[in-house]
Design an enzyme around this catalytic site. Structure first.
Site, PDB file in Angstrom:
ATOM      1  N   HIS A 618      73.789  30.860  50.328  1.00 43.33           N
ATOM      2  CA  HIS A 618      74.449  29.571  50.079  1.00 43.33           C
ATOM      3  C   HIS A 618      74.557  29.259  48.588  1.00 43.33           C
ATOM      4  O   HIS A 618      75.317  28.380  48.191  1.00 43.33           O
ATOM      5  CB  HIS A 618      73.728  28.439  50.832  1.00 43.33           C
ATOM      6  CG  HIS A 618      72.446  27.985  50.209  1.00 43.33           C
ATOM      7  ND1 HIS A 618      71.197  28.395  50.663  1.00 43.33           N
ATOM      8  CD2 HIS A 618      72.201  27.136  49.175  1.00 43.33           C
ATOM      9  CE1 HIS A 618      70.261  27.818  49.936  1.00 43.33           C
ATOM     10  NE2 HIS A 618      70.843  27.055  49.026  1.00 43.33           N
ATOM     11  N   ASP A 661      71.236  33.603  55.466  1.00 45.62           N
ATOM     12  CA  ASP A 661      71.230  32.960  54.143  1.00 45.62           C
ATOM     13  C   ASP A 661      70.474  33.824  53.135  1.00 45.62           C
ATOM     14  O   ASP A 661      69.465  33.425  52.560  1.00 45.62           O
ATOM     15  CB  ASP A 661      70.597  31.578  54.245  1.00 45.62           C
ATOM     16  CG  ASP A 661      70.843  30.746  52.980  1.00 45.62           C
ATOM     17  OD1 ASP A 661      71.762  31.092  52.205  1.00 45.62           O
ATOM     18  OD2 ASP A 661      70.106  29.765  52.772  1.00 45.62           O
ATOM     19  N   SER A 756      66.522  26.696  45.447  1.00 38.40           N
ATOM     20  CA  SER A 756      67.188  27.508  46.460  1.00 38.40           C
ATOM     21  C   SER A 756      67.370  28.931  45.957  1.00 38.40           C
ATOM     22  O   SER A 756      67.707  29.162  44.792  1.00 38.40           O
ATOM     23  CB  SER A 756      68.562  26.913  46.798  1.00 38.40           C
ATOM     24  OG  SER A 756      68.429  25.724  47.528  1.00 38.40           O
TER      25      SER A 756
END
Length: 806
Positions: A618, A661, A756
């Site tokens: 992502h 992901d 992230s």
């Protein structure tokens, strides 16, 4: 009771030990008993010792010790319940299970515990006494019935259980209140249930604990040696209301088991405290307010928060009123709150005396190899792993091993947490281990080389080196030195070794060139033919010292920079990234900053090979063009990167299979591997991180105002089994089998936006392994909402294929 036909009672008692095996013994390496009644024999195997113990007639043999190198066996009348336990080298203690048990199975015919009072509290009469009652059952008539001293027994197979003659002249006999063993039923929440039920309450067969099919899970038996995760038997390893198991039905991950509650009262608990010791599981005070001032919700109420931590589910955990408690092994006492917006929080409980909270928390060893001077009596480092890789037991803890080497008894020995120390002047630092079958071991530490070096303390780490001027480079060992073939021939104290073929001054028959032809038993060189975890040894030329260990240094790795081994030791940090602590510069050298081509940091990532970075898919949503991204390696500051940092463009992007992901970035050129840039190690395919393993997240992400951005931060988080994470009150079934959870369920922060794609890194053996890629979470640092990470081990084949073919 005693009016049956006693003529046939001998049929009830088979010879003790007939058909027995070592499975009927509890084994503890490195433990020795102080026993007054014992016999010594020459024996080359534990099986010989067992046979001698079973044949003994002068006393009841409850235990034996086997000395491998001395070829000696000692059989004894006592065990660890009645005798003090000492740590000792080259000895294995075997204790008969039946004499260690304080509970009864069935009607207690084989009960051999030491309870000597009746249900009404009357002291039992000795079975050999004739007063005040002349017994029908005496040791001379029933030698195999265990009629020792005045202990409760069941020599006549009475259905009501063990009994005894009493010392009250008016009461001839009375039954004893012996608790039931948890092999047919359970006490409390079944934490100690050791039975063989292997079906769930709906009748589904349980999945074996050592299997990852049909459900992958974190409860690996070898990682939880004290939880008895055998076969597919129902167990309660994690503080649930009752035993459970993973099921053999692919559609049903887990389910509780229907274990009946024991009718007898549970064994007496340990001391109940009004203050905090360890994790506070024995705290029974009346504090009912959380650290932030919220009033606690009553444990027997379901408003405002529904839960299963009720007095009915946890009958032995003192869930009274709304008092703070720790029923499930959390870090410290907590409670549900009366605030509908705050589900649960920790409580502020004053510590007992000088003890600090969490003294039983197991710390990991440093990756940078520490060293010690002399015997290491002044060693003050933070290594907490033994030479065979076992975790150390905290010095203030009595679990799994009872001992007297406590901070109170040795106030000057710096017995902090579970750090390796040498409080008694042994040859080097050591510790008690977390393995119930191994009492203690020496630690994974090297002796400092050279002269004039200073003593290592908690703030200083040094890399030991081999003194190649006095010993050839090959005169070193790997691991425990089983393959060592050098020519060292003196012990750690400088005593000359006895030749392996010699029988003077010490006679021996086991470890000879003939019996171990492949062990390299040449001349009088130090060797390790029996795989001793403490390293090479030899028989000595000192008539008063049979054997001793040799001082062989570890070989220096031929690789300058091994994966997962930073050159700067990461600091121990109890916090999380939110409000967390700053990392030591370059202590996480695989951390990268993923940036736009204009230099804006927006995601993290992990260097796994000189030209490859692993991150979250992502993070690449803003552009499919590799030129839109670049990475910076070796930096500590987010802004104004240091001059030695490396900025490298991205040449190719590879997103994970099935919309996972996870993504691989191929760099324009390989990174220069140095002391500031080192790849992380990858796990083995499908490896499962054990539940509650302490792992680490790093990044420059959002700290929600708790500390300024700009410097790399770190946080320590326990892994949470997906079974728990997917509960309704947490992430409600959102976590996939290809993901894992980590965080604190009682509501302090974890990694946040901006981290992230960054690493969830876990310490294993002697290195850091990348187990997760930071993926998602419900908000940032929200109570009951742990972070979710892509499980890297599920994508090893994909990672290897992409790197190989591109």
């Amino acid at each position: 009771m005693e009016y049956g036909k006693v003529i046939f009672l001998f049929l009830l008692f088979l010879k003790s030990g007939q058909g027995e095996s070592l499975e009927n013994y509890i084994k503890t390496e490195g433990a020795s008993l102080s026993n007054s009644q014992k016999k010594q024999f020459v024996a080359s195997s534990t099986e010989e010792c067992e046979a001698l113990c079973e044949k003994e007639t002068e006393f009841v043999c409850r235990s034996f010790e086997h000395y491998n190198k001395e070829q000696k066996c000692v059989i004894m009348s006592e065990n660890s319940k009645t005798s003090s336990v000492e740590r000792k080298r080259d000895v294995v203690l075997f204790e008969k299970r039946i004499y260690l048990s304080d509970c009864k199975s069935g009607n207690g015919r084989n009960y051999r515990g030491t309870l000597s009072k009746t249900k009404s509290g009357i002291t039992c009469q000795k079975w050999s006494d004739l007063s005040p009652h002349v017994p029908n059952y005496a040791p001379s008539k029933y030698p195999d019935a265990g009629l020792e001293k005045n202990y409760c027994r069941n020599p006549d197979d009475d259905v009501k259980g063990p009994w005894c003659y009493t010392t009250n002249p008016d009461i001839r006999y009375e039954y004893c209140d012996v608790p039931e063993c948890e092999d047919e039923c359970m006490h409390c929440s079944g934490e100690n249930y050791r039975g063989t039920i292997s079906k769930t309450e709906s009748g589904i067969e349980c999945q074996p604990w050592d299997s990852q099919e049909p459900h992958s899970h974190e409860y690996i038996p070898s990682k939880f040696p004290s939880k008895d995760l055998k076969e597919n038997y129902c167990r309660n390893p994690d503080g649930e209301p009752r035993p459970w198991c993973f099921t053999s039905n692919p559609e049903k991950r887990w389910e509780f088991c229907n274990i009946p509650r024991c009718s007898s009262p549970p064994p007496p608990p340990g001391p109940m405290l009004q203050c905090l010791k360890g994790r506070g599981e024995n705290y029974r005070g009346k504090i009912a307010v959380t650290k932030s001032g919220h009033t606690c919700q009553r444990w027997n109420k379901q408003t405002p928060h529904k839960h299963n931590r009720t007095p009915e589910n946890f009958p032995c955990r003192g869930l009274d009123e709304n008092y703070c408690r720790n029923p499930d092994g959390e870090l410290e006492p907590w409670c549900y709150t009366t605030n509908p917006d705050v589900r649960q929080e920790y409580c502020a409980i004053p510590s007992c005396g000088t003890s600090s909270p969490h003294t039983d928390r197991v710390e990991q060893s440093p990756v940078i190899q520490e060293c010690y001077e002399g015997k290491g009596e002044n060693y003050r480092g933070t290594t907490s792993t033994t030479i065979s890789g076992k975790k150390c037991q905290a010095w203030s803890s009595m679990t799994p091993h009872q001992h007297k080497k406590t901070p109170d008894n040795f106030p000057n020995a710096d017995l902090i947490r579970n750090y390796c120390r040498n409080p008694d002047g042994d040859k080097s630092p050591w510790c008690y281990t977390m393995d119930p079958t191994v009492r203690w071991e020496f630690c994974n530490l090297e002796k400092c080389s050279g002269t004039g070096s200073t003593v290592l303390n908690a703030q200083t780490t040094r890399v030991p080196s081999v003194d190649t001027t006095s010993h050839p480079e090959s005169d070193c060992m790997y691991g425990s030195g089983k393959d060592y073939r050098g020519k060292r021939s003196t012990t750690v104290t400088g005593t000359l070794c006895q030749a392996w073929t010699a029988q003077e001054p010490h006679r021996h028959t086991i470890f000879t060139p003939d019996t171990y032809p492949r062990a390299g038993l040449e001349e009088n060189y130090c060797r390790n033919p029996d795989g001793d975890p403490n390293g090479p040894w030899c028989y000595t030329t000192n008539p008063k010292k049979l054997f001793d260990y040799c001082d062989i240094p570890q070989c220096v790795s031929p690789s300058s920079f091994d994966c997962g081994k930073p050159r700067v030791e990461p600091q121990k940090c109890p916090g999380r990234i939110v409000g967390g602590c700053y990392a030591q510069p370059h202590s996480w050298p695989w951390q990268i900053s993923l940036r736009t081509r204009f230099g804006e940091h927006f995601c993290g990532g992990t260097l796994i090979a000189p030209q490859w970075v692993l991150t979250a898919a992502h993070c690449l949503e803003r552009s499919q063009w590799p030129g839109a991204y670049k990475v910076i390696l070796g930096l500590h500051r987010e802004v104004n990167p240091e001059s030695y940092s490396q900025e490298i463009g991205v040449s190719r992007l590879f997103k994970g299979p099935l919309a996972a992901d996870i993504a691989l970035l191929k760099l324009n050129r390989p990174a220069a591997i140095n002391d500031k840039v080192i790849p992380a190690c990858l796990p083995s395919q499908d490896f499962m991180v054990p539940d509650r393993t302490l792992c680490h997240v790093t990044g420059w992400g959002d700290t929600q105002g708790t500390s300024p951005r700009g410097l790399l931060k770190q946080a320590s988080l326990p892994v949470i089994d997906n079974r728990v994470c997917n509960r309704h009150e947490y992430l409600n079934g959102r976590v996939k089998s290809t993901e894992l959870c980590a965080g604190h369920l009682v509501g302090r922060g974890d990694s946040c936006q901006g981290d992230s794609g960054g690493p969830l890194i876990c310490f294993e053996d002697d290195k850091y392994v990348l187990q997760g890629v930071t993926s998602w979470g419900l908000g940032c640092a929200r109570p009951n909402k742990p972070g979710v990470y892509v499980r890297v081990s599920r994508y090893i084949s994909w990672i290897e294929d992409v790197m190989k073919n591109n």
